[in-house]
Design an enzyme around this catalytic site. Structure first.
Site, mmCIF file in Angstrom:
data_model
loop_
_atom_site.group_PDB
_atom_site.id
_atom_site.type_symbol
_atom_site.label_atom_id
_atom_site.label_comp_id
_atom_site.label_asym_id
_atom_site.label_seq_id
_atom_site.Cartn_x
_atom_site.Cartn_y
_atom_site.Cartn_z
ATOM 1 N N LYS A 14 34.648 38.118 53.455
ATOM 2 C CA LYS A 14 34.000 36.575 53.585
ATOM 3 C C LYS A 14 34.344 36.328 54.626
ATOM 4 C CE LYS A 14 34.687 33.938 49.326
ATOM 5 N NZ LYS A 14 35.689 34.769 48.891
ATOM 6 N N ARG A 89 31.192 27.491 43.645
ATOM 7 C CA ARG A 89 32.282 28.505 42.893
ATOM 8 C C ARG A 89 32.168 28.056 41.589
ATOM 9 N NH1 ARG A 89 36.552 29.820 47.211
ATOM 10 N NH2 ARG A 89 38.130 31.586 46.674
ATOM 11 N N ARG A 128 46.982 41.058 53.858
ATOM 12 C CA ARG A 128 46.854 39.555 54.483
ATOM 13 C C ARG A 128 47.927 38.637 54.304
ATOM 14 N NH1 ARG A 128 41.584 36.369 52.688
ATOM 15 N NH2 ARG A 128 43.015 35.733 51.009
ATOM 16 N N ARG A 134 49.781 32.369 54.156
ATOM 17 C CA ARG A 134 49.190 31.430 53.131
ATOM 18 C C ARG A 134 49.809 31.867 51.278
ATOM 19 N NH1 ARG A 134 42.957 32.967 52.371
ATOM 20 N NH2 ARG A 134 43.175 31.902 50.503
ATOM 21 N N ARG A 146 44.178 34.153 40.628
ATOM 22 C CA ARG A 146 42.494 34.352 41.510
ATOM 23 C C ARG A 146 41.540 35.017 40.853
ATOM 24 N NH1 ARG A 146 45.183 34.698 46.999
ATOM 25 N NH2 ARG A 146 43.033 34.902 47.926
#
Ligand code: ADP
Length: 191
Positions: A14, A89, A128, A134, A146
């Site tokens: 996204k 969400r 990532r 993160r 998640r």
């Protein structure tokens, strides 16, 4: 005006795609995840509140998230469009967004859902983690949570926009350019 919801599980692309859409359509990118992370970095009250939720991969409570999203969106009264990334969400978030836009004489133009198999999502998130900094990408348990939260609480938001005839699925596999071309083609059919 283009009001686009970029939808899909963590790691579906996204944020990556949002940048290209913003460039092409002159829209503003509102990423609730980015806004929370910026608040955590700056040490704001909102950041302090959000941190424990982000660290565990849980959703920040609706009331807080909705208020934050609305105040961010209100910073851009004259834009050509908004790309909503990571919002809504939950169903209450979707309802509040519809209402918020309606009061401005606006509406969601379309929702684009990026479809990527779980195995590839986990792979992308692990990669990532190497450079995103993160913490929620670095811990496989948090990634697992998640994804669980996405399928358990968020996936249903697609139904909300299906009912409005605004939901479209895009294959999120392949190169960034390939996915981007697919998204542009779909947007061009709606604007
Ligand atoms: P990803 O899509 O990769 O999980 P995001 O940057 O969109 O990453 O979100 C990171 C975290 O921020 C989420 O796990 C959640 O804790 C919080 N968050 C982001 N958007 C929302 C939202 N709309 N409602 C509640 N929490 C959110």
């Amino acid at each position: 005006m283009l009001n686009l919801i970029l939808f899909g599980p963590p790691g579906s692309g996204k944020g990556t795609q949002a940048k290209y859409i913003v460039e092409k359509y002159g829209a503003v990118h509102l990423s609730t995840g980015d806004i929370f992370r910026a608040n955590i970095k700056e040490g704001t009250e909102l950041g302090a509140l959000a941190q424990s939720y982000l660290d565990k991969g849980n959703l920040v409570p609706d009331e807080v998230t909705i208020r934050m999203l609305q105040s961010e969106a209100n910073k851009y009264p004259d834009v050509q469009g908004i790309i909503f990334d990571g919002f809504p969400r939950t169903i209450p978030q979707a309802r509040s967004l519809d209402h918020f836009l309606q009061e401005k004489g606006e509406t969601i133009t379309l929702m684009v859902e990026l479809q990527v198999p779980d195995a590839l999502l986990k792979d992308r998130l692990a990669k990532r983690a190497l450079d995103s900094g993160r913490p929620d990408d670095a811990d496989p348990k948090v990634i697992e949570n998640r994804l669980h939260v996405y399928y358990d609480q968020t996936a249903v938001v697609a139904e909300h926009y299906k009912e409005q005839g605004k939901h479209y699925t895009i294959d999120g596999m392949g190169s960034v350019e390939e996915v981007c071309t697919r998204i542009f083609s779909r947007i061009n059919l709606s604007v």
